[in-house]
Motif scaffolding. Structure first.
Motif, short mmCIF file in Angstrom:
data_model
loop_
_atom_site.label_atom_id
_atom_site.label_comp_id
_atom_site.label_asym_id
_atom_site.label_seq_id
_atom_site.Cartn_x
_atom_site.Cartn_y
_atom_site.Cartn_z
N SER A 8 36.50 43.99 44.22
CA SER A 8 36.56 45.28 43.55
C SER A 8 36.36 45.11 42.04
N SER A 9 36.05 46.21 41.37
CA SER A 9 35.91 46.17 39.91
C SER A 9 37.17 45.65 39.25
N ARG A 10 38.30 46.10 39.75
CA ARG A 10 39.57 45.67 39.17
C ARG A 10 39.77 44.16 39.33
N THR A 11 39.50 43.64 40.51
CA THR A 11 39.65 42.20 40.73
C THR A 11 38.70 41.42 39.84
N VAL A 12 37.45 41.88 39.74
CA VAL A 12 36.48 41.21 38.87
C VAL A 12 36.97 41.24 37.43
N ARG A 13 37.43 42.40 36.97
CA ARG A 13 37.92 42.53 35.59
C ARG A 13 39.09 41.59 35.33
N ASP A 14 39.98 41.48 36.29
CA ASP A 14 41.14 40.62 36.13
C ASP A 14 40.77 39.14 36.12
N LEU A 15 39.69 38.78 36.82
CA LEU A 15 39.30 37.38 36.91
C LEU A 15 38.37 36.91 35.79
N LEU A 16 37.64 37.84 35.18
CA LEU A 16 36.67 37.43 34.16
C LEU A 16 37.27 36.67 32.98
N PRO A 17 38.46 37.02 32.50
CA PRO A 17 39.02 36.21 31.40
C PRO A 17 39.24 34.75 31.82
N CYS A 18 39.59 34.52 33.07
CA CYS A 18 39.74 33.14 33.56
C CYS A 18 38.38 32.43 33.57
N VAL A 19 37.36 33.15 34.00
CA VAL A 19 36.00 32.59 34.01
C VAL A 19 35.57 32.27 32.58
N ASP A 20 35.81 33.21 31.66
CA ASP A 20 35.39 33.03 30.27
C ASP A 20 36.09 31.86 29.61
N SER A 21 37.37 31.70 29.87
CA SER A 21 38.15 30.66 29.20
C SER A 21 38.08 29.32 29.94
N GLY A 22 37.69 29.37 31.21
CA GLY A 22 37.69 28.15 32.00
C GLY A 22 39.09 27.71 32.40
N VAL A 23 40.04 28.63 32.26
CA VAL A 23 41.44 28.34 32.57
C VAL A 23 41.92 29.40 33.56
N SER A 24 42.65 28.96 34.57
CA SER A 24 43.18 29.91 35.54
C SER A 24 44.69 29.76 35.62
N THR A 25 45.27 30.69 36.34
CA THR A 25 46.70 30.68 36.58
C THR A 25 46.92 30.51 38.08
N PRO A 26 48.13 30.17 38.48
CA PRO A 26 48.38 30.12 39.92
C PRO A 26 48.05 31.45 40.60
N GLN A 27 48.33 32.55 39.93
CA GLN A 27 48.05 33.87 40.50
C GLN A 27 46.54 34.08 40.65
N SER A 28 45.76 33.74 39.63
CA SER A 28 44.31 33.95 39.73
C SER A 28 43.70 33.04 40.79
N ARG A 29 44.21 31.81 40.90
CA ARG A 29 43.72 30.92 41.95
C ARG A 29 44.07 31.45 43.33
N ALA A 30 45.25 32.06 43.46
CA ALA A 30 45.64 32.65 44.75
C ALA A 30 44.73 33.82 45.10
N VAL A 31 44.41 34.64 44.12
CA VAL A 31 43.49 35.77 44.36
C VAL A 31 42.13 35.25 44.79
N LEU A 32 41.63 34.25 44.08
CA LEU A 32 40.32 33.67 44.43
C LEU A 32 40.35 33.05 45.82
N ALA A 33 41.41 32.34 46.14
CA ALA A 33 41.52 31.73 47.46
C ALA A 33 41.58 32.81 48.54
N GLY A 34 42.30 33.89 48.27
CA GLY A 34 42.36 35.00 49.22
C GLY A 34 41.00 35.64 49.44
N GLU A 35 40.25 35.82 48.36
CA GLU A 35 38.90 36.39 48.48
C GLU A 35 37.98 35.43 49.24
N ARG A 36 38.11 34.14 48.97
CA ARG A 36 37.30 33.15 49.70
C ARG A 36 37.62 33.20 51.18
N ASP A 37 38.91 33.29 51.53
CA ASP A 37 39.31 33.37 52.93
C ASP A 37 38.75 34.63 53.60
#
Length: 121
Positions: free
Chosen positions: A58-87
């Motif tokens: 969703s737009s919201r998920t993309v918006r929430d993840l883009l700062p992690c993409v931009d910085s090259g740094v993630s959080t446990p929460q962002s990794r969990a979201v990404l893993a959930g989307e991958r699953d």
């Protein structure tokens, strides 16, 4: 580059680019005349947004993840979201694979002409 050029380079409509900006997915600098100007990196950003949308995020998920993409740094929460989307995508791939296999079975079983079939020429 101006919005029309970005649209041409990415194959995305001007309307969609404006939507991305409204959703804070894409940034632009405004000229004195109010025209949007995008950095050269906007092409890559739009391609990433399109890829993530195509994957069903969703737009919201993309918006929430883009700062992690931009910085090259993630959080446990962002990794969990990404893993959930991958699953979720893995489940969709499995479902589509089963559907394709079923279609292959139907094609093989129905290769003889049948006048009752609505697709007969």
């Amino acid at each position: 580059m101006r919005i029309g050029e970005l649209a041409t380079k990415t194959g995305v409509s001007v309307r969609a680019l404006r939507y991305y900006e409204e959703q804070e997915l894409l940034g632009a600098v405004r000229s004195g005349g109010g025209q949007r100007h995008y950095a050269d990196t906007a092409v890559e950003r739009v391609e990433l947004i399109q890829l993530l949308y195509a994957a069903g995020l969703s737009s919201r998920t993309v918006r929430d993840l883009l700062p992690c993409v931009d910085s090259g740094v993630s959080t446990p929460q962002s990794r969990a979201v990404l893993a959930g989307e991958r699953d979720r995508i893995d489940r969709q791939i499995a479902e589509l694979t089963r559907a394709r296999e079923k279609l292959d079975t139907i094609i093989a079983a129905t290769s003889a002409p049948n006048p009752a079939c609505p697709y007969v020429n």
